[in-house]
Design a protein around this motif. Sequence first.
Motif, PDB file in Angstrom:
ATOM      1  N   ASP A 141       1.026  -1.111   0.213  1.00 33.47           N
ATOM      2  CA  ASP A 141       0.041   0.016   0.163  1.00 33.47           C
ATOM      3  C   ASP A 141       0.875   1.228  -0.060  1.00 33.47           C
ATOM      4  O   ASP A 141       0.458   2.312  -0.740  1.00 33.47           O
ATOM      5  N   SER A 142       2.149   1.265   0.647  1.00 36.89           N
ATOM      6  CA  SER A 142       2.920   2.444   0.841  1.00 36.89           C
ATOM      7  C   SER A 142       3.731   2.714  -0.507  1.00 36.89           C
ATOM      8  O   SER A 142       4.058   3.776  -0.565  1.00 36.89           O
ATOM      9  N   LEU A 143       4.013   1.679  -1.306  1.00 36.25           N
ATOM     10  CA  LEU A 143       4.817   2.077  -2.487  1.00 36.25           C
ATOM     11  C   LEU A 143       4.279   3.101  -3.424  1.00 36.25           C
ATOM     12  O   LEU A 143       5.022   4.061  -3.654  1.00 36.25           O
ATOM     13  N   PRO A 144       3.065   2.689  -3.920  1.00 32.86           N
ATOM     14  CA  PRO A 144       2.280   3.784  -4.651  1.00 32.86           C
ATOM     15  C   PRO A 144       2.435   5.096  -4.247  1.00 32.86           C
ATOM     16  O   PRO A 144       2.510   6.235  -4.930  1.00 32.86           O
ATOM     17  N   THR A 145       2.249   5.218  -2.852  1.00 33.52           N
ATOM     18  CA  THR A 145       2.213   6.460  -2.378  1.00 33.52           C
ATOM     19  C   THR A 145       3.444   7.369  -2.370  1.00 33.52           C
ATOM     20  O   THR A 145       3.693   8.318  -2.560  1.00 33.52           O
ATOM     21  N   ARG A 146       4.514   6.479  -1.863  1.00 37.44           N
ATOM     22  CA  ARG A 146       6.107   7.014  -2.225  1.00 37.44           C
ATOM     23  C   ARG A 146       6.211   7.501  -3.638  1.00 37.44           C
ATOM     24  O   ARG A 146       6.934   8.475  -4.016  1.00 37.44           O
ATOM     25  N   ILE A 147       6.055   6.430  -4.440  1.00 33.84           N
ATOM     26  CA  ILE A 147       6.002   6.893  -5.877  1.00 33.84           C
ATOM     27  C   ILE A 147       5.440   8.377  -6.359  1.00 33.84           C
ATOM     28  O   ILE A 147       6.027   8.930  -6.883  1.00 33.84           O
ATOM     29  N   THR A 148       4.114   8.541  -5.881  1.00 35.31           N
ATOM     30  CA  THR A 148       3.386   9.737  -6.352  1.00 35.31           C
ATOM     31  C   THR A 148       3.948  10.746  -5.819  1.00 35.31           C
ATOM     32  O   THR A 148       3.896  11.915  -6.263  1.00 35.31           O
ATOM     33  N   ARG A 149       4.391  10.703  -4.459  1.00 30.24           N
ATOM     34  CA  ARG A 149       4.928  11.856  -3.876  1.00 30.24           C
ATOM     35  C   ARG A 149       6.236  12.142  -4.336  1.00 30.24           C
ATOM     36  O   ARG A 149       6.687  13.243  -4.526  1.00 30.24           O
ATOM     37  N   ALA A 150       7.208  11.123  -4.546  1.00 31.32           N
ATOM     38  CA  ALA A 150       8.504  11.500  -5.212  1.00 31.32           C
ATOM     39  C   ALA A 150       8.392  12.194  -6.557  1.00 31.32           C
ATOM     40  O   ALA A 150       8.990  13.193  -7.055  1.00 31.32           O
ATOM     41  N   ALA A 151       7.314  11.527  -7.436  1.00 36.72           N
ATOM     42  CA  ALA A 151       7.282  12.018  -8.725  1.00 36.72           C
ATOM     43  C   ALA A 151       6.624  13.663  -8.578  1.00 36.72           C
ATOM     44  O   ALA A 151       6.690  14.492  -9.446  1.00 36.72           O
ATOM     45  N   ALA A 152       5.688  13.948  -7.770  1.00 41.72           N
ATOM     46  CA  ALA A 152       5.307  15.335  -7.449  1.00 41.72           C
ATOM     47  C   ALA A 152       6.386  16.223  -7.217  1.00 41.72           C
ATOM     48  O   ALA A 152       6.394  17.456  -7.781  1.00 41.72           O
ATOM     49  N   GLU A 153       7.238  15.622  -6.176  1.00 42.64           N
ATOM     50  CA  GLU A 153       8.370  16.610  -5.847  1.00 42.64           C
ATOM     51  C   GLU A 153       9.217  16.824  -7.140  1.00 42.64           C
ATOM     52  O   GLU A 153       9.817  18.056  -7.184  1.00 42.64           O
ATOM     53  N   LEU A 154       9.637  15.748  -7.971  1.00 42.69           N
ATOM     54  CA  LEU A 154      10.514  16.177  -9.124  1.00 42.69           C
ATOM     55  C   LEU A 154       9.758  17.059 -10.095  1.00 42.69           C
ATOM     56  O   LEU A 154      10.296  17.894 -10.614  1.00 42.69           O
ATOM     57  N   ALA A 155       8.287  16.952 -10.332  1.00 43.85           N
ATOM     58  CA  ALA A 155       7.794  17.788 -11.344  1.00 43.85           C
ATOM     59  C   ALA A 155       7.754  19.191 -10.807  1.00 43.85           C
ATOM     60  O   ALA A 155       7.717  20.193 -11.207  1.00 43.85           O
ATOM     61  N   ALA A 156       7.683  19.306  -9.478  1.00 43.29           N
ATOM     62  CA  ALA A 156       7.477  20.646  -8.657  1.00 43.29           C
ATOM     63  C   ALA A 156       9.170  21.448  -9.018  1.00 43.29           C
ATOM     64  O   ALA A 156       9.141  22.611  -9.200  1.00 43.29           O
ATOM     65  N   LEU A 157      10.099  20.341  -8.832  1.00 39.37           N
ATOM     66  CA  LEU A 157      11.445  21.210  -8.942  1.00 39.37           C
ATOM     67  C   LEU A 157      11.410  21.480 -10.717  1.00 39.37           C
ATOM     68  O   LEU A 157      11.995  22.598 -10.924  1.00 39.37           O
ATOM     69  N   ILE A 158      10.918  20.832 -11.562  1.00 40.14           N
ATOM     70  CA  ILE A 158      11.047  20.988 -12.816  1.00 40.14           C
ATOM     71  C   ILE A 158      10.447  22.333 -13.147  1.00 40.14           C
ATOM     72  O   ILE A 158      10.888  23.077 -14.087  1.00 40.14           O
ATOM     73  N   ASP A 159       9.161  22.510 -12.592  1.00 40.14           N
ATOM     74  CA  ASP A 159       8.512  23.801 -12.476  1.00 40.14           C
ATOM     75  C   ASP A 159       8.801  24.859 -11.760  1.00 40.14           C
ATOM     76  O   ASP A 159       8.478  25.946 -12.193  1.00 40.14           O
ATOM     77  N   GLY A 160       9.566  24.714 -10.917  1.00 36.32           N
ATOM     78  CA  GLY A 160       9.930  25.760 -10.027  1.00 36.32           C
ATOM     79  C   GLY A 160       8.811  26.115  -9.044  1.00 36.32           C
ATOM     80  O   GLY A 160       9.008  27.280  -8.577  1.00 36.32           O
ATOM     81  N   VAL A 161       7.918  25.224  -8.774  1.00 42.90           N
ATOM     82  CA  VAL A 161       7.041  25.577  -7.657  1.00 42.90           C
ATOM     83  C   VAL A 161       6.931  24.471  -6.556  1.00 42.90           C
ATOM     84  O   VAL A 161       7.290  23.403  -6.849  1.00 42.90           O
TER      85      VAL A 161
END
Length: 225
Positions: free
Chosen positions: A173-193
Amino acid sequence: MSTAPVRVAVISAGLSRPSSTRLLADRLAEAVRQSLDGGGANGTGRGRTVEIQVVELRELAHAIADNLVTGFPGAALREAVATVTDADAVIAVTPVFSASYSGLFKSFIDVIDNTALVGKPVLIAATGGTARHSLVLDHALRPLFSYLRAVVVPTGVYAAAEDWGNGAAAHSDSLPTRITRAAAELAALIDGVPARRFPVEDFVPFAQQLAALRPISADQVPDRP
């Protein structure tokens, strides 16, 4: 906000086929795509076009070994290095060997100029047999990319063998959550938000756990018939 296509390079150092390392890499790449394009959950996508390029190190093993002894990368290896260095962001996934990243993974990173990843957003991830190897993220991968002066997202993703099976629901149950959270952090760095906040998982305070372990007194023992 820029509307130019986002190029994400995925480094997969898995050796087997099929590979859990490649599986994790593909899931992370898809989660980043959903965070950046219009397909994110609840409309969280940023409307960006995403180009995913996978560098499969298994296919470059001989070229990497040749480079170690000759000092001259072949055409395929040069192309792989260019894919990583020209990307807007990198997802780096390695299996764990002897409590660290694989030799193949490190040998590929050594081919890259040590200034080529400066300021580049990087998501680190690893796979291993048991959860006890999860410290590889902060004891090996994070220091490596910090030395290269990349910008590593706060959440690293480690997947143990039980994360892929049905026998341990808590891990699965926790692996998809970690994947989603890490992906959102990378996307935020790319967009600078700033990254979207994720709810903190419930936990039992240590004092409460300790109290639960204290032996009961004699007057608390129920009478036996």
